[in-house]
Design a protein around this motif. Structure first.
Motif, short mmCIF file in Angstrom:
data_model
loop_
_atom_site.label_atom_id
_atom_site.label_comp_id
_atom_site.label_asym_id
_atom_site.label_seq_id
_atom_site.Cartn_x
_atom_site.Cartn_y
_atom_site.Cartn_z
N THR A 338 0.82 -1.22 0.09
CA THR A 338 -0.04 -0.12 0.07
C THR A 338 0.87 1.34 -0.09
OG1 THR A 338 -2.09 0.98 1.22
CG2 THR A 338 -0.14 0.30 2.46
N GLY A 371 -7.99 -2.79 -1.61
CA GLY A 371 -7.07 -2.70 -0.34
C GLY A 371 -6.92 -1.08 0.05
N THR A 375 -6.72 0.70 4.06
CA THR A 375 -5.59 1.47 4.26
C THR A 375 -6.20 2.98 5.00
OG1 THR A 375 -4.47 0.69 2.31
CG2 THR A 375 -3.73 2.91 3.13
N ILE A 478 -5.09 -5.68 4.26
CA ILE A 478 -5.16 -4.85 2.69
C ILE A 478 -5.14 -5.74 1.64
CG2 ILE A 478 -3.74 -3.25 1.66
CD1 ILE A 478 -3.10 -1.58 4.30
#
Length: 509
Positions: A338, A371, A375, A478
């Protein structure tokens, strides 16, 4: 902070994936149970901002690409990272840098403080003069050919309102209709310091274009009502030249390098000033986070930090970084679990804003990678846990996370506001003043060390630290990757259908 533009024809540069924390004892270790947000303070971040201000002052007052202030800021970051045990590296690339050589705009009877838009084309050497012409769409936005249906703009100056599409689209359509220049006026309070995003396409040339405030636009409209034959005279001489600049990256030595958490902030300012809020604030906050991260126990996941160059020229540093990976090492891009972006985290009339990846408030105008909502949750859950009010800000891609999300990398980030206007409801949540912009000194010489709110800076810096530690510990929510236990370092989990979790690469643009 700058809206996204184009992918530059940059020099081919090898990927700068750096090692770090190589010197045992390089930083005083904290107990393994220490929370990173307890080590990161707004006061320490402010010390870095003071160094950025000094870097600008020692040069020409700016930290823009190609200036002494940018180089000095970079050297300061590199020195601090090395002292903490990191091995920072530069990733060089070429940019087309825009500058204004000469400019004047005269509208009889109207006082204007107009600002040429970055990447605007030039007028002829002796300028242009013409009467005003407006598009025929309902909001006078002039975004497509139908907005100019039946309008003969040949040899005239287009007067267009901000909104609904990019400044580049407005300029291109005005030029296609025959306009020899364009004035775009803001649709809300504040100056309009815009960009066309990149050099013009010869097949779709720009009309020379400047931005004015909403009040100035209304003054022109009033003068035009009184005299429909009113003329404007515009002289705008611009230059594009190729310059070399760079990003800085640094990565923890420890942690799973196949599952990397990445944080980024742009280091450059606009030409007009030191850019201490935009974006010294984000750059200083992740620097202090990196320094303090070196003092606590090893992360499960590697953490990579990036200071982007040429964001103010159109997100060029982050785009170069991502598309260099797409072209030369796509497997490395797929290892980024991420990306968190921090662009302006100390605005003087601040909000505590979180990129709205789950679209609970704003429908995103871009594709949101899987994802990304998870986050966002890391940030919003933290604020909720300390009873800190926060608001969603649009997940628009209008900063350095754009290239990442274009290629399927989950993202979120924090934002204290730029040229948007603060509401009464936001004043109730955060204090400050309603009816003025979050940063009244946005993109101006007054964005200096006095233009940062210490409380906002402290709140956001601690949130950045918390999110870094949480994600360095686990990104399971995630991307399903578990690096926390024996045998997990290389053994990534799989979904129920047997496929590997994570994000897939889109075709490169």
């Amino acid at each position: 902070m700058r809206a996204r533009s184009f992918i530059p024809g940059a020099t081919a540069v090898s990927l700068a994936v750096t090692g770090a924390l190589v010197a045992p004892g390089a930083a005083t270790a904290a107990p393994p149970w220490t929370q990173l947000e307890d080590l990161v303070s707004g006061d320490a971040v402010m010390e870095h901002l003071e160094a950025f201000q000094a870097a600008a002052d020692a040069g020409d007052g700016s930290r823009a690409v190609g200036t002494e202030g940018y180089e000095a800021s970079a050297q300061y970051i590199e020195k601090k990272l090395k002292k903490a045990g990191y091995s920072p590296e530069r990733q060089y690339f070429d940019v087309e840098q825009f500058s204004v050589l000469d400019f004047s705009l005269d509208v009889p009877g109207v006082t204007l403080d107009a600002i040429p838009m970055s990447y605007s084309s030039s007028t002829p050497d002796d300028g242009v003069s013409g009467t005003f012409v407006q598009p025929v769409d309902a909001n006078l936005n002039g975004c497509d050919a139908t907005a100019w249906d039946g309008v003969d703009a040949t040899g005239q100056i287009a007067l267009i309102q901000r909104g609904a599409c990019s400044f580049a689209a407005k300029s291109i359509e005005a030029a296609a209709a025959g306009a020899v220049g364009a004035i775009i006026y803001n649709n809300g309070p504040g100056a309009l310091n815009g960009t066309l995003g990149g050099p013009e396409d010869p097949a779709a040339p720009y009309a020379p274009v400047v931005g004015v405030t909403q009040a100035e636009g209304q003054a022109i409209l009033a003068a035009l009502d009184a005299d429909p034959s009113l003329e404007a005279t515009l002289d705008l001489q611009t230059l594009l030249e190729t310059k070399e600049t760079f990003n800085i990256t640094a990565e923890t030595k420890k942690g799973d390098h196949d599952n990397v958490v990445m944080l980024g902030s742009h280091l450059d300012s606009v030409d007009e000033g030191a850019g201490i809020n935009d974006n010294g604030s984000g750059s200083a906050a992740i620097l202090e986070t990196a320094i303090q991260l070196s003092k606590i126990k090893k992360p499960n996941n590697a953490v990579r930090f990036a200071w982007w160059g040429a964001e103010e020229l159109g997100l060029l540093g982050s785009e170069h970084y991502v598309y260099d990976l797409v072209d030369n090492a796509p497997e490395e891009l797929d290892k980024i679990a991420t990306y968190l972006n921090f662009d302006m985290v100390g605005s003087p009339n601040y909000i505590i804003g979180v990129y709205d990846a789950d679209e609970s408030t704003y429908e995103a105008p871009v594709d949101v990678p899987a994802g990304s909502p998870e986050t966002e949750d890391v940030l919003t859950d933290y604020f909720d846990s300390i009873d800190q009010p926060w608001v969603d800000t649009e997940f628009s891609g209008r900063s350095d996370y754009q290239a990442f999300i274009e290629n399927g990398v989950p993202a979120s980030g924090l934002f204290t506001g730029a040229d948007g206007v603060k509401t009464e409801e936001e004043v109730e949540m955060f204090g400050g003043t309603a009816g003025i912009t979050y940063d009244p000194n946005y993109h101006s010489p007054a964005d200096d060390i006095t233009n940062v709110d210490p409380e906002a800076l402290d709140i956001m810096s601690k949130a950045i630290a918390h999110a870094t530690q949480e994600l360095a510990s686990s990104t399971v929510a995630i991307n399903g990757v578990d690096t926390s236990g024996p045998g997990k370092k290389k053994g990534h989990d799989k979904w129920e259908d047997g496929t590997k979790p994570g994000h897939g690469l889109m075709d490169a643009a």
